[in-house]
Design a protein around this motif. Structure first.
Motif, PDB file in Angstrom:
ATOM      1  N   HIS A 331       0.936  -1.514   0.113  1.00  0.00           N
ATOM      2  CA  HIS A 331       0.060  -0.719  -0.041  1.00  0.00           C
ATOM      3  C   HIS A 331       0.651   1.111   0.227  1.00  0.00           C
ATOM      4  O   HIS A 331       0.600   2.218  -0.416  1.00  0.00           O
ATOM      5  CB  HIS A 331      -1.363  -0.049   0.627  1.00  0.00           C
ATOM      6  N   PRO A 332       1.880   1.245   0.566  1.00  0.00           N
ATOM      7  CA  PRO A 332       2.513   2.445   0.350  1.00  0.00           C
ATOM      8  C   PRO A 332       3.681   2.594  -0.157  1.00  0.00           C
ATOM      9  O   PRO A 332       3.010   3.930  -0.967  1.00  0.00           O
ATOM     10  CB  PRO A 332       3.453   2.842   1.753  1.00  0.00           C
ATOM     11  N   VAL A 333       4.077   1.473  -0.736  1.00  0.00           N
ATOM     12  CA  VAL A 333       4.455   2.237  -1.950  1.00  0.00           C
ATOM     13  C   VAL A 333       3.398   2.239  -3.981  1.00  0.00           C
ATOM     14  O   VAL A 333       3.470   3.458  -4.441  1.00  0.00           O
ATOM     15  CB  VAL A 333       5.332   0.793  -3.159  1.00  0.00           C
ATOM     16  N   ALA A 334       2.285   1.778  -3.757  1.00  0.00           N
ATOM     17  CA  ALA A 334       1.796   2.558  -4.388  1.00  0.00           C
ATOM     18  C   ALA A 334       1.369   3.795  -4.005  1.00  0.00           C
ATOM     19  O   ALA A 334       0.802   4.619  -4.775  1.00  0.00           O
ATOM     20  CB  ALA A 334      -0.071   1.642  -4.929  1.00  0.00           C
ATOM     21  N   ALA A 335       0.749   4.190  -2.761  1.00  0.00           N
ATOM     22  CA  ALA A 335       0.326   5.446  -2.343  1.00  0.00           C
ATOM     23  C   ALA A 335       1.596   6.708  -3.143  1.00  0.00           C
ATOM     24  O   ALA A 335       1.564   7.726  -3.338  1.00  0.00           O
ATOM     25  CB  ALA A 335       0.518   5.746  -0.446  1.00  0.00           C
ATOM     26  N   ARG A 336       2.824   6.124  -2.909  1.00  0.00           N
ATOM     27  CA  ARG A 336       4.007   7.013  -3.207  1.00  0.00           C
ATOM     28  C   ARG A 336       4.046   7.469  -4.487  1.00  0.00           C
ATOM     29  O   ARG A 336       4.350   8.472  -5.300  1.00  0.00           O
ATOM     30  CB  ARG A 336       5.187   6.564  -3.133  1.00  0.00           C
ATOM     31  N   VAL A 337       4.109   6.359  -5.385  1.00  0.00           N
ATOM     32  CA  VAL A 337       3.780   6.761  -7.227  1.00  0.00           C
ATOM     33  C   VAL A 337       2.286   7.429  -7.137  1.00  0.00           C
ATOM     34  O   VAL A 337       2.122   8.420  -8.200  1.00  0.00           O
ATOM     35  CB  VAL A 337       2.583   4.981  -7.952  1.00  0.00           C
TER      36      VAL A 337
END
Ligand SMILES: Cc1cc2nc3c(=O)[nH]c(=O)nc-3n(C[C@H](O)[C@H](O)[C@H](O)COP(=O)(O)OP(=O)(O)OC[C@H]3O[C@@H](n4cnc5c(N)ncnc54)[C@H](O)[C@@H]3O)c2cc1C
Length: 499
Positions: A331-337
């Motif tokens: 979730h944090p990876v896509a939130a950064r994207v």
């Protein structure tokens, strides 16, 4: 009712990758795919970033993509190029390859792994209970699975039926994209005006000296920003003609479209990636503007994070709560994207003050440290899962170093081809005993003389041992002691088997 351990709704890039990962781990998995064939209507992703090429390399299939695509330095932030050719990876570039080819290659791999794909059918609903999920499929077919994974794209039925919220931001801009014939020759390349960014290019191109060189003839791919976002109807040739005239004063005699579609900068992310026995991955879990080319890459990497965890749970080597680490990590990876695409879209706004801000940003990105930092972000090479304090390798991707083992030289990634975890002992040979996990974890004694260098971080202390998860991320780092190893093995690969 046919039973499988896992049913995947959607056989796009994410669903195919997940199916391959599960099949490698011996899981009985099936895909239900709405399209009758892998044929893709419309242009979508134009290629792969470095970390995704590495992920394919970890499974021994990167060569299939590299053989068909063209490598180039195309990582960029809001239009500012970020050259990553000096990065410590075997793939310090992106690969230009249209999504229809990426899907065809992935489908070929999944076919070799004998995953059944129910094509031309769609998941229409499901009901989950304590032991599994009944999956309703069109044509009256029904399937029973222990887990259902929604890889069914941005409009995911699985996400909606699971009642998972999809909060975010409505579109501020929209563009028509099409493959067409033109009676008159436009100026190929990217154009900007007070409506936004537009482009003409040919389907066929070559990369020469790092530059895209279009072929002289053949279909044209056109992208034209619409003056007013918000249209929801299927775009027509007339819409395209009108949008072209609004920008260029002519539609260049546009005719014979192969396809026409619309994309926007709608930005949303699933509030939860798991609802008991139902999980989401790829566009089903996150949608955003295509700027930066990160959607497919993020989806494929979601699949690689989830695949081995789900396999361990259905194979009963790990408890179910291992699946919660999927949301916690991805979730944090896509939130950064989502954040970086929103920032890029904002910087492309046709406004002199925004352009001034973009110029300032561009100047900052030419500072070497910033180039490395943003290059590592856009290429996916800097992804860091929060596995606690410790050595910089912890939670980061394992570099593909050269090793010497008793069986001869090999690369680290060759040890990951079967998607099995590895305890790599670089210290005294025979210094580890992991008998209680020997059925699950490979123990490899090796020597390594390479420098340990991480993108954007630099050289780090050489460890004496590392535990590498099947997705290629480091779960434990040994520094002359085995402190914490048994805990890490239990956390990531299940409790020890009794002697
Ligand atoms: C113009 C454009 C350019 C892009 N450029 C890039 C780029 O350069 N790089 C990049 O990384 N990404 C890019 N993307 C994003 C990329 O295309 C997506 O992120 C990617 O396709 C997501 O893959 P997916 O498998 O998660 O979803 P999808 O590709 O949407 O696949 C979902 C699949 O599920 C099937 N399906 C849907 N509903 C059901 C159902 N109920 N039952 C069964 N099957 C179902 C669909 O037929 C489809 O095959 C771009 C997108 C667009 C629109």
């Amino acid at each position: 009712m046919t039973e499988h351990a896992v049913v995947i709704a959607g056989g796009g890039p994410t669903g195919l990758m997940l199916a391959g990962e599960l099949a490698l781990a011996g899981v009985d998995v099936a895909i239900v795919e709405r399209r009758a064939s892998q044929e893709l209507a419309g242009a979508r992703a134009g290629g792969l970033h470095s970390r995704t090429i590495e992920v394919f390399d970890q499974r021994g299939i990167a060569g299939r993509f590299l053989a068909e695509g063209q490598t180039a330095q195309v990582a960029a932030f809001a239009g500012t190029p970020l050259d990553i050719s000096d990065f410590p990876t075997r793939h310090p570039y992106a690969l230009g390859l249209w999504q229809n080819h990426i899907e065809r290659i992935l489908a070929g791999w999944v076919d070799e792994l004998a995953v059944p794909i129910h094509r031309g059918r769609e998941v229409t609903g499901f009901a989950q209970d304590d032991t599994g999920v009944n999956v309703e499929v069109s044509d009256g077919m029904s399937l029973r699975a222990e887990y259902l994974v929604g890889c069914d794209g941005g409009r995911s039925l699985v996400r909606k039926a699971a009642g998972i919220d999809f909060p975010g931001w409505d579109p501020t801009t929209s563009a028509l994209i099409a493959e067409v014939e033109l009676a008159e020759e436009p100026e190929l390349g990217i154009h900007t005006d007070d409506i936004g960014v537009h482009s003409f290019g040919r389907l066929e191109y070559e990369i020469r000296d790092g530059e895209v060189v279009y072929m002289d003839r053949g279909p044209v791919r056109v992208m034209v920003t619409e003056r007013h976002p918000g249209a929801t109807s299927e775009p027509t040739l007339r819409d395209l003609s009108e949008a072209l005239i609004a920008v260029y004063g002519t539609d260049y005699g546009v005719h014979s479209p192969t396809w026409i579609s619309r994309f926007t900068d709608m930005t949303r992310q699933a509030a939860a990636y798991r609802e008991r026995r139902v999980l989401l991955a790829g566009d089903a879990a996150h949608v955003h503007s295509p700027v930066g080319g990160q959607g497919l890459n993020t989806g494929v990497q979601d699949a690689v994070n989830l695949g081995w965890k789900l396999a361990q749970v259905v194979n009963r080597t790990s408890p179910e709560d291992l699946l919660d680490t999927y949301h916690a990590e991805r979730h944090p990876v896509a939130a950064r994207v989502l954040r970086n695409t929103m920032a890029s879209v904002a910087l492309f706004r046709p406004d002199d003050r925004v352009k001034a801000l973009g110029d300032a940003m561009s100047e900052l990105l030419r500072v070497d440290e910033n180039r490395k930092r943003f290059g590592a972000m856009m290429s996916g090479l800097d992804i860091h899962y929060d596995l606690g304090e410790g050595h910089p390798l912890l939670g980061r991707r394992m570099p593909d170093l050269d090793l010497v083992t008793s069986g001869g030289p090999l690369r680290v990634f060759a040890l990951l081809h079967d998607a099995r975890p590895v305890l790599l002992n670089l210290g005294e040979p025979g210094g580890f005993d992991i008998t209680p996990w020997a059925d699950r974890v490979q123990l490899i004694d090796a020597e390594c003389v390479d420098l340990w260098e991480l993108p954007a971080i630099g050289v780090v202390a050489a460890p004496t041992a590392v535990l590498i998860r099947p997705d290629g991320y480091v779960a434990w780092v040994g520094d002359r002691t085995q402190l914490g190893l048994a805990d890490a093995l239990t956390t990531w690969h299940g409790p020890p088997t009794a002697a």
